[in-house]
Enzyme design. Structure first.
Site, PDB file in Angstrom:
ATOM      1  N   SER A 187       0.856  -1.182   0.000  1.00  0.00           N
ATOM      2  CA  SER A 187       0.000   0.000   0.000  1.00  0.00           C
ATOM      3  C   SER A 187       0.891   1.231   0.000  1.00  0.00           C
ATOM      4  O   SER A 187       1.727   1.375  -0.883  1.00  0.00           O
ATOM      5  CB  SER A 187      -0.954  -0.032   1.206  1.00  0.00           C
ATOM      6  OG  SER A 187      -1.900   1.010   1.128  1.00  0.00           O
ATOM      7  N   HIS A 238      -2.573  -0.908  -3.451  1.00  0.00           N
ATOM      8  CA  HIS A 238      -3.796  -0.149  -3.206  1.00  0.00           C
ATOM      9  C   HIS A 238      -3.806   1.129  -4.048  1.00  0.00           C
ATOM     10  O   HIS A 238      -3.265   2.154  -3.656  1.00  0.00           O
ATOM     11  CB  HIS A 238      -3.905   0.216  -1.723  1.00  0.00           C
ATOM     12  CG  HIS A 238      -4.223  -0.937  -0.842  1.00  0.00           C
ATOM     13  ND1 HIS A 238      -4.030  -0.932   0.522  1.00  0.00           N
ATOM     14  CD2 HIS A 238      -4.735  -2.162  -1.126  1.00  0.00           C
ATOM     15  CE1 HIS A 238      -4.401  -2.078   1.039  1.00  0.00           C
ATOM     16  NE2 HIS A 238      -4.829  -2.853   0.055  1.00  0.00           N
ATOM     17  N   ASP A 282      -4.676  -4.719   5.681  1.00  0.00           N
ATOM     18  CA  ASP A 282      -5.078  -5.577   4.565  1.00  0.00           C
ATOM     19  C   ASP A 282      -3.953  -6.557   4.265  1.00  0.00           C
ATOM     20  O   ASP A 282      -2.771  -6.196   4.296  1.00  0.00           O
ATOM     21  CB  ASP A 282      -5.379  -4.720   3.329  1.00  0.00           C
ATOM     22  CG  ASP A 282      -5.962  -5.543   2.189  1.00  0.00           C
ATOM     23  OD1 ASP A 282      -6.601  -6.574   2.465  1.00  0.00           O
ATOM     24  OD2 ASP A 282      -5.762  -5.163   1.022  1.00  0.00           O
TER      25      ASP A 282
END
Length: 343
Positions: free
Chosen positions: A12, A39, A130
């Site tokens: 991310s 992401h 995540d």
């Protein structure tokens, strides 16, 4: 340890720099496919080009239904979850997970299921957590779980969460990752710690990851009036539903009110699609002969929205099964008050 056959990487915030550093240090004859989720949300992604200039392995956005080939890098495109099933990549605009689409967990779960002990999962820099659940699934199926050393990550939350919730096989600095991945796919190497005996798919167990997405059963049914959770009661032979705000329905009244709200929402979606078609058409007319083919893209978007508006309208107007009406049950005009039997 069995020869690793696939690498799945999730990143991310700070991920572009980290991914470029890894790809730059991987050999051109790296034998395993690499699947990457960064992401990016629905925003345009330049990651394939950035990775192609960083290293010698070919990188591209994944396409739905394409085969996974060794020595290639596949990246989840914007606003699409990417999973792998039976050697093919699948893309979808399924529900967001951990507030993200693409999300890391769906990819990792699919890799765990279809590759088992031949999978390697890697969590890099990023915020929140995540990928932790997906990495746990990889580890549970006998795969290799790797996390970037949180102290080495630009944003340590994601790798720290992975380390807290998964028994990592390796927790290494970014600079050490390319060599570690190369060893995992090139050599038969003993894993740190006892690993579970797992197969990509247990005998007699159907695949849970595939192109066709199925709905899980809802945790509850919600109130058509306010959206609050409904609780079911039995009063004698009567079934009643009520929410904590105080809205109450008999079963038949509930069914009618729910159907009316569903139809209202679907017709609203038709309206939004039709308005999108008009908006895109206006943008196309405003753009005229704009460069980069912007006008033609707006025209295409307008046609797509209008086509889907017609399809949804046709769906709404089809006959629906309404068992509640077979009991000749009537509701007040607004569909929300208490109802009465007609006979």
């Amino acid at each position: 340890m069995a020869r690793s056959q696939i690498i799945a990487i999730g990143a991310s915030a700070g991920g572009v720099t980290a991914l470029r550093a890894i790809v730059a240090a991987l050999p051109g004859n790296f034998p395993a496919p690499i699947l990457i989720v960064l992401h990016v949300g629905a925003y345009r992604s330049e990651l394939p080009g950035l990775l192609n200039t960083a290293g010698s392995l070919p990188a591209k956005h994944a396409e739905d239904g394409e085969a996974v080939l060794p020595g290639h890098i596949y990246i989840a495109p914007p606003d699409r979850h990417m999973v792998v099933a039976d050697g093919l990549l699948r893309l979808s605009r399924g529900p967001k997970e951990n507030c993200a689409r693409p999300a890391i967990d769906p990819l990792f779960r699919s890799v765990a299921e279809h590759y088992g002990p031949d999978a390697v999962g890697v969590i890099l820099t990023g915020n929140l957590n995540d990928g932790a659940l997906g990495l746990f699934a990889i580890k549970e199926r006998g795969g290799v779980a790797i996390g970037q050393d949180p102290s080495d990550a630009a944003y340590p939350e994601m790798p720290r969460s992975a380390a807290e919730h998964v028994a990592l096989d390796y927790c290494v600095a970014l600079a050490e990752l390319p060599e570690r991945l190369t060893k995992l796919v090139d050599q038969i190497e003993e894993r740190d710690g006892a690993m579970s005996e797992a197969s990509p798919q247990r005998e007699g167990q159907e695949s849970k990851i595939g192109y066709v997405e199925t709905f899980a059963r809802p945790l509850t049914v919600t109130c058509p009036d306010c959206g609050g959770a409904l609780k079911k009661f039995h009063v004698g032979s009567i079934v009643k539903f009520g929410c904590h705000i105080g809205h109450n329905y008999t079963a038949e009244a509930m069914a009618t009110a729910q159907f009316q709200e569903m139809e209202k929402v679907m017709r609203a979606a038709v309206r939004f699609l039709n308005e999108r078609a008009e908006f895109c058409l206006q943008m196309a007319e405003h753009g005229g002969s704009a460069e980069n083919g912007a006008s033609s893209e707006w025209h295409a978007a307008s046609r797509q929205a209008l086509d889907r508006a017609y399809k949804l309208r046709d769906l709404v107007q089809q006959d629906w099964l309404t068992p509640e009406t077979t009991r000749r049950y009537a509701v007040d005009p607004d569909g929300r008050d208490q109802a009465r039997f007609l006979g």
